[in-house]
Structures are given as structure tokens and as C-alpha cells.
Design a protein around this motif. Structure first.
Motif, PDB file in Angstrom:
ATOM      1  N   THR A   1       0.833  -1.207   0.000  1.00 18.71           N
ATOM      2  CA  THR A   1       0.000   0.000   0.000  1.00 18.71           C
ATOM      3  C   THR A   1       0.864   1.252   0.000  1.00 18.71           C
ATOM      4  O   THR A   1       0.604   2.215  -0.736  1.00 18.71           O
ATOM      5  CB  THR A   1      -0.930  -0.002   1.229  1.00 18.71           C
ATOM      6  N   VAL A   2       1.921   1.255   0.826  1.00 20.98           N
ATOM      7  CA  VAL A   2       2.797   2.422   0.902  1.00 20.98           C
ATOM      8  C   VAL A   2       3.597   2.568  -0.400  1.00 20.98           C
ATOM      9  O   VAL A   2       3.855   3.689  -0.850  1.00 20.98           O
ATOM     10  CB  VAL A   2       3.731   2.327   2.124  1.00 20.98           C
ATOM     11  N   CYS A   3       3.985   1.461  -1.023  1.00 18.92           N
ATOM     12  CA  CYS A   3       4.662   1.526  -2.326  1.00 18.92           C
ATOM     13  C   CYS A   3       3.776   2.221  -3.351  1.00 18.92           C
ATOM     14  O   CYS A   3       4.242   3.076  -4.129  1.00 18.92           O
ATOM     15  CB  CYS A   3       5.003   0.121  -2.817  1.00 18.92           C
ATOM     16  N   ARG A   4       2.497   1.856  -3.371  1.00 23.04           N
ATOM     17  CA  ARG A   4       1.573   2.475  -4.324  1.00 23.04           C
ATOM     18  C   ARG A   4       1.418   3.967  -4.038  1.00 23.04           C
ATOM     19  O   ARG A   4       1.325   4.790  -4.953  1.00 23.04           O
ATOM     20  CB  ARG A   4       0.213   1.771  -4.242  1.00 23.04           C
ATOM     21  N   GLU A   5       1.378   4.319  -2.758  1.00 18.61           N
ATOM     22  CA  GLU A   5       1.296   5.730  -2.377  1.00 18.61           C
ATOM     23  C   GLU A   5       2.537   6.480  -2.839  1.00 18.61           C
ATOM     24  O   GLU A   5       2.452   7.582  -3.385  1.00 18.61           O
ATOM     25  CB  GLU A   5       1.149   5.842  -0.861  1.00 18.61           C
ATOM     26  N   ALA A   6       3.721   5.871  -2.621  1.00 17.26           N
ATOM     27  CA  ALA A   6       4.967   6.508  -3.055  1.00 17.26           C
ATOM     28  C   ALA A   6       4.997   6.671  -4.570  1.00 17.26           C
ATOM     29  O   ALA A   6       5.499   7.672  -5.089  1.00 17.26           O
ATOM     30  CB  ALA A   6       6.164   5.675  -2.592  1.00 17.26           C
TER      31      ALA A   6
ATOM     32  N   PRO B   1       5.527   9.923  -9.758  1.00 19.34           N
ATOM     33  CA  PRO B   1       5.125   9.018 -10.847  1.00 19.34           C
ATOM     34  C   PRO B   1       6.269   8.498 -11.715  1.00 19.34           C
ATOM     35  O   PRO B   1       6.185   7.400 -12.252  1.00 19.34           O
ATOM     36  CB  PRO B   1       4.159   9.885 -11.670  1.00 19.34           C
ATOM     37  N   GLY B   2       7.334   9.267 -11.852  1.00 22.16           N
ATOM     38  CA  GLY B   2       8.420   8.836 -12.713  1.00 22.16           C
ATOM     39  C   GLY B   2       9.483   8.017 -12.023  1.00 22.16           C
ATOM     40  O   GLY B   2      10.413   7.510 -12.672  1.00 22.16           O
ATOM     41  N   SER B   3       9.382   7.851 -10.717  1.00 26.56           N
ATOM     42  CA  SER B   3      10.431   7.172  -9.957  1.00 26.56           C
ATOM     43  C   SER B   3      10.292   5.658 -10.035  1.00 26.56           C
ATOM     44  O   SER B   3       9.196   5.118  -9.854  1.00 26.56           O
ATOM     45  CB  SER B   3      10.377   7.607  -8.494  1.00 26.56           C
ATOM     46  N   PRO B   4      11.398   4.942 -10.238  1.00 27.66           N
ATOM     47  CA  PRO B   4      11.343   3.478 -10.211  1.00 27.66           C
ATOM     48  C   PRO B   4      11.425   2.913  -8.794  1.00 27.66           C
ATOM     49  O   PRO B   4      11.144   1.730  -8.583  1.00 27.66           O
ATOM     50  CB  PRO B   4      12.586   3.069 -11.006  1.00 27.66           C
ATOM     51  N   ILE B   5      11.782   3.735  -7.823  1.00 31.31           N
ATOM     52  CA  ILE B   5      12.072   3.227  -6.479  1.00 31.31           C
ATOM     53  C   ILE B   5      10.890   2.496  -5.847  1.00 31.31           C
ATOM     54  O   ILE B   5      11.063   1.392  -5.306  1.00 31.31           O
ATOM     55  CB  ILE B   5      12.582   4.356  -5.552  1.00 31.31           C
ATOM     56  N   PRO B   6       9.662   3.050  -5.877  1.00 31.47           N
ATOM     57  CA  PRO B   6       8.548   2.297  -5.277  1.00 31.47           C
ATOM     58  C   PRO B   6       8.337   0.933  -5.918  1.00 31.47           C
ATOM     59  O   PRO B   6       7.966  -0.028  -5.232  1.00 31.47           O
ATOM     60  CB  PRO B   6       7.340   3.214  -5.515  1.00 31.47           C
ATOM     61  N   TYR B   7       8.577   0.835  -7.209  1.00 37.37           N
ATOM     62  CA  TYR B   7       8.386  -0.431  -7.913  1.00 37.37           C
ATOM     63  C   TYR B   7       9.499  -1.425  -7.579  1.00 37.37           C
ATOM     64  O   TYR B   7       9.263  -2.630  -7.488  1.00 37.37           O
ATOM     65  CB  TYR B   7       8.301  -0.185  -9.417  1.00 37.37           C
TER      66      TYR B   7
ATOM     67  N   ALA C   1       2.866 -13.890 -13.961  1.00 39.75           N
ATOM     68  CA  ALA C   1       2.359 -12.848 -14.854  1.00 39.75           C
ATOM     69  C   ALA C   1       2.272 -11.508 -14.138  1.00 39.75           C
ATOM     70  O   ALA C   1       2.605 -10.453 -14.706  1.00 39.75           O
ATOM     71  CB  ALA C   1       0.988 -13.250 -15.395  1.00 39.75           C
ATOM     72  N   ASP C   2       1.842 -11.527 -12.882  1.00 42.96           N
ATOM     73  CA  ASP C   2       1.752 -10.286 -12.113  1.00 42.96           C
ATOM     74  C   ASP C   2       3.135  -9.729 -11.808  1.00 42.96           C
ATOM     75  O   ASP C   2       3.347  -8.511 -11.817  1.00 42.96           O
ATOM     76  CB  ASP C   2       0.982 -10.535 -10.812  1.00 42.96           C
ATOM     77  N   TYR C   3       4.066 -10.641 -11.529  1.00 46.85           N
ATOM     78  CA  TYR C   3       5.426 -10.187 -11.229  1.00 46.85           C
ATOM     79  C   TYR C   3       6.065  -9.585 -12.477  1.00 46.85           C
ATOM     80  O   TYR C   3       6.755  -8.563 -12.396  1.00 46.85           O
ATOM     81  CB  TYR C   3       6.271 -11.347 -10.716  1.00 46.85           C
ATOM     82  N   GLU C   4       5.842 -10.196 -13.627  1.00 45.71           N
ATOM     83  CA  GLU C   4       6.375  -9.667 -14.879  1.00 45.71           C
ATOM     84  C   GLU C   4       5.832  -8.260 -15.138  1.00 45.71           C
ATOM     85  O   GLU C   4       6.570  -7.374 -15.592  1.00 45.71           O
ATOM     86  CB  GLU C   4       5.984 -10.594 -16.040  1.00 45.71           C
ATOM     87  N   GLU C   5       4.558  -8.049 -14.831  1.00 44.58           N
ATOM     88  CA  GLU C   5       3.961  -6.731 -15.033  1.00 44.58           C
ATOM     89  C   GLU C   5       4.612  -5.692 -14.116  1.00 44.58           C
ATOM     90  O   GLU C   5       4.928  -4.574 -14.540  1.00 44.58           O
ATOM     91  CB  GLU C   5       2.464  -6.795 -14.773  1.00 44.58           C
ATOM     92  N   LEU C   6       4.836  -6.083 -12.865  1.00 49.28           N
ATOM     93  CA  LEU C   6       5.501  -5.176 -11.928  1.00 49.28           C
ATOM     94  C   LEU C   6       6.924  -4.882 -12.373  1.00 49.28           C
ATOM     95  O   LEU C   6       7.371  -3.727 -12.345  1.00 49.28           O
ATOM     96  CB  LEU C   6       5.497  -5.804 -10.529  1.00 49.28           C
ATOM     97  N   TRP C   7       7.636  -5.915 -12.782  1.00 47.50           N
ATOM     98  CA  TRP C   7       9.006  -5.726 -13.256  1.00 47.50           C
ATOM     99  C   TRP C   7       9.040  -4.801 -14.468  1.00 47.50           C
ATOM    100  O   TRP C   7       9.917  -3.937 -14.582  1.00 47.50           O
ATOM    101  CB  TRP C   7       9.639  -7.069 -13.600  1.00 47.50           C
ATOM    102  N   SER C   8       8.070  -4.930 -15.347  1.00 47.50           N
ATOM    103  CA  SER C   8       8.022  -4.074 -16.535  1.00 47.50           C
ATOM    104  C   SER C   8       7.873  -2.606 -16.157  1.00 47.50           C
ATOM    105  O   SER C   8       8.466  -1.726 -16.792  1.00 47.50           O
ATOM    106  CB  SER C   8       6.860  -4.496 -17.439  1.00 47.50           C
TER     107      SER C   8
END
Length: 376
Positions: A170-175, A180-186, A201-208
Motif C-alpha cells: 500500500t505504501v509503495c503504491r502511495e509513493a 510518478p516517474g520514480s522506479p524506487i517504489p516499484y 504474470a503479475d510479477y512480470e507486469e511489476l518488473w516491466s
């Protein structure tokens, strides 16, 4: 102090891997062997004494060290916030700084803090204050999310493990909304998704999403690698394929050609300690990839010390002592990195391999007189 060693060292790769019993036992045995080889490994070489090795960081970062000291001394969050603000979009450096700040807060909380107020534990209160007084600061949100990951990974068997990781998500999504342009939360969420056993499939989407924002980010690749490893949700073949693809597609100056060395390390047999394994074609190719990456990357690349520390481990195992000594010269003083973080005492683990490297160097005719002592 041991709690600090384990906690902060686990952050070197964002808390990527648990500590298998066999690896701890093996590391302990090698520590005793290495320390027995040279009773005074610093004599004439200019190396930092064991008790002065800095376990917080893999390499020097004076601005981060100053911020940590200020936060510890004043319990004020502002030096940490100012540090991350000044770091800007230097994503490799920002990732490393967020990890270390979060680790400091987690250690303070576990230790109860340097002071007590009415019997209440005060450790890490600066992070809670940061979040409450500056809720829109993306640096605070990123540090909070990483702090929660550290808290969860301290006790993966806890009944609160999943709940804490869900909160971290939840905090990652908030960050992510705050920057919006930062890769750090992801990148932080990669560890969350691994711990929550997200579908491939979900992990691949997050990694992308992480890779889209920072396609050649070494820290992001190191954070993603374990998901595809045999220890987690993949296999040796999948992990090595990911590492090889990343290395092959790396631009000039990237450290990604060193990624296969980390993939090899993650899949070494626990009980195999024979020299021939470390002189095999697979290991030699990974070592050369790491050497190439370090030659091509900027000398001050924030992730270069991570590569150098792992190279020391492999080069000593392969009895390539002259090369190991060169890496030690460049990295000595800080030990907050894999592979030392897998042991109970990272400083002692590192010192053991340093002693073995010195002994091997001298057996081959090397001397302290002929060893350059200048530091980068």
C-alpha cells in the motif's frame, strides 16, 4: 551490534534472500580458517582493521553517512529528507540510500532506540514523524515502504508477515503516486511481491513498470533476480536466462554484465567447496563479465562496490589472489554487501577472505612493499 549487522547487511540487496543454515555454517568455518591464516592481515597493506569496518554500506557515501549521524544524534527526520531530495533522480544512488535509511530506522526500533521516554520505545520515531509531518514527501514514503519490508523479513515465520507486506505494498503504491516517474517504489515492491508469492504474470507486469522507468538499473535487476531463482519461484535456468539477457542488452557503462555472477552465486551448491568448481568455464565467464562491467562503468557508480565484494569472494575461492587483492584495495573499509551479509558477522566474514587473499598473494611471491595502498 550483531542485530545491526544482520539487519543492515540484509538491505544491501533489499532483503532479497533468507539465510540458509548450510551457508551460515560454511561461512563460519571459512571465517575461522581465514582468520587463522594471517594474524595481522593489515600489517603493511594499509587495510582497515576489523573493528573499524563499516557494516552499514557497501562503499563510501559521505553524504549518507553524515545524514545517518545527524538523524541518530538529533532524532530529526529532516537530514534524511534533505539527502533524498538532493539525490534527485540519480536512481541507483537513491535506491541505496533509501535502503540504508530504512535499515537504520528498523535497527533503532528493534534496539529500543538510544533513549526512553516514560518507558516508551523511541527507536525509529524520526521515520514515523517524517511520515506524519510530511505525508506528501515521496522520500518519506519510499523509506517507510522499505522499512516495512525489512520488518517483515526479520521474521518471515511471523503471523504478521503477510499483513506487514500488504501494508508495504500500500505504501509503495502511495509513493508511486507521489513520484510518478520514480522506479524506487516499484523496486521496493519487487521484494513485496516475492514474499507474497505473486503469480509470474503479475510479477512480470511489476518488473516491466520498474524497468520502464529505469531500464538499466543494476539495483532493480538485483532485486528482481531472486524471484526467478530456484530458491523462490523459478529455477537456475530462468535466473541465468534473465541475467544473461540483461547483460547482453546493457549499454556501454552499465554494470549489468556483472549480473550473471550474482545468478551463479545464488545457485552454488551448498556443500560443494572444491576448487575446480570456481575454476569452471561458467564461473570464469561470470567473473570476466564482472571485470568487464567494472572497467566500463564509471568509477563512482553507486553499485560498483556490490560487484567488487562478490568478486573478492569468487576470486579467493578460485585462488586468483592478485586479482582479489586489487578488488580489496578498491573496496576495503565498507562491508555492507553480499556475500558477507549472509553470515552472522559481515565484518568477520570479509576479514577472513581478506586474510586468505593476503596469504595467497604472499605465497605467490607478493609483498606489502609492492602492493599499492592508494585508495580511490
Amino acid at each position: 551490534m550483531d542485530a545491526l549487522l544482520v539487519l543492515l547487511a540484509a538491505l544491501a540487496l533489499g532483503g532479497l534472500v533468507f539465510l540458509p543454515w548450510m551457508r551460515r555454517r560454511r561461512a563460519g568455518r571459512q571465517t575461522r580458517q581465514g582468520l587463522a591464516v594471517a594474524s595481522d592481515p593489515m600489517a603493511g597493506y594499509g587495510f582497515v582493521p576489523l573493528e573499524e569496518l563499516d557494516v552499514r554500506l557497501p562503499g563510501p557515501d559521505r553524504e549518507l553517512e553524515d545524514a545517518l549521524d545527524a538523524v541518530r544524534r538529533t532524532h530529526d527526520w529532516r537530514p534524511a529528507a534533505e539527502l533524498l531530495k538532493s539525490t534527485g533522480d540519480d536512481w541507483e544512488r537513491r535506491w541505496q540510500r533509501v535502503q540504508t535509511l530504512a535499515g537504520a530506522a528498523a535497527f533503532e526500533l528493534a534496539a529500543g532506540g538510544p533513549a526512553q521516554e516514560g518507558g516508551r520505545r523511541t527507536g525509529g520515531i524520526w521515520l514515523r514523524t517524517w511520515r506524519s509531518e510530511a505525508p506528501k514527501d515521496p522520500g518519506g514514503a519510499e523509506t517507510h515502504a522499505q522499512f516495512l519490508v525489512v520488518q517483515a523479513l526479520r521474521d518471515p515465520g511471523s503471523q504478521d508477515f503477510r499483513m506487514i507486506l500488504e501494508e508495504a505494498r500500500t505504501v509503495c503504491r502511495e509513493a508511486g503516486l507521489l513520484a510518478p516517474g520514480s522506479p524506487i517504489p516499484y523496486i521496493i515492491e519487487l521484494a513485496v511481491a516475492r514474499g507474497l508469492h505473486d503469480r509470474p504474470a503479475d510479477y512480470e507486469e511489476l518488473w516491466s513498470e520498474a524497468a520502464r522507468r529505469a531500464p538499466h538499473h543494476m539495483g532493480a535487476h538485483l532485486a528482481a533476480l531472486p524471484y526467478w531463482s530456484q530458491k523462490w519461484h523459478g529455477s537456475r535456468t530462468e535466473a541465468e536466462a534473465f541475467a544473461e539477457r540483461s547483460a547482453a542488452g546493457a549499454p556501454t557503462g552499465s554494470l549489468l554484465p556483472a549480473l550473471p555472477l550474482f545468478a551463479v552465486y545464488e545457485h552454488l551448491p551448498e556443500a560443494n567447496m572444491v576448487r575446480s568448481l570456481y575454476q569452471s568455464a561458467v564461473v570464469e565467464r561470470a567473473i570476466e563479465g564482472a571485470h568487464f562491467a567494472l572497467r566500463e562503468a564509471p568509477a563512482d557508480h553507486p553499485m560498483a562496490p556490490h560487484v567488487r565484494h562478490l568478486l573478492v569472494w569468487f576470486l579467493v575461492r578460485a585462488e586468483r589472489y592478485a586479482e582479489a587483492m586489487e578488488q580489496l584495495r578498491l573496496v576495503d573499509g565498507h562491508v555492507g554487501a553480499v556475500p558477507w551479509s549472509y553470515g552472522r558477522s559481515p565484518a568477520a566474514e570479509y576479514a577472513a577472505y581478506r586474510a586468505l587473499a593476503i596469504a595467497g598473494w604472499e605465497q605467490l611471491g607478493g609483498t606489502s612493499t609492492g602492493f599499492p595502498q592508494d585508495r580511490p
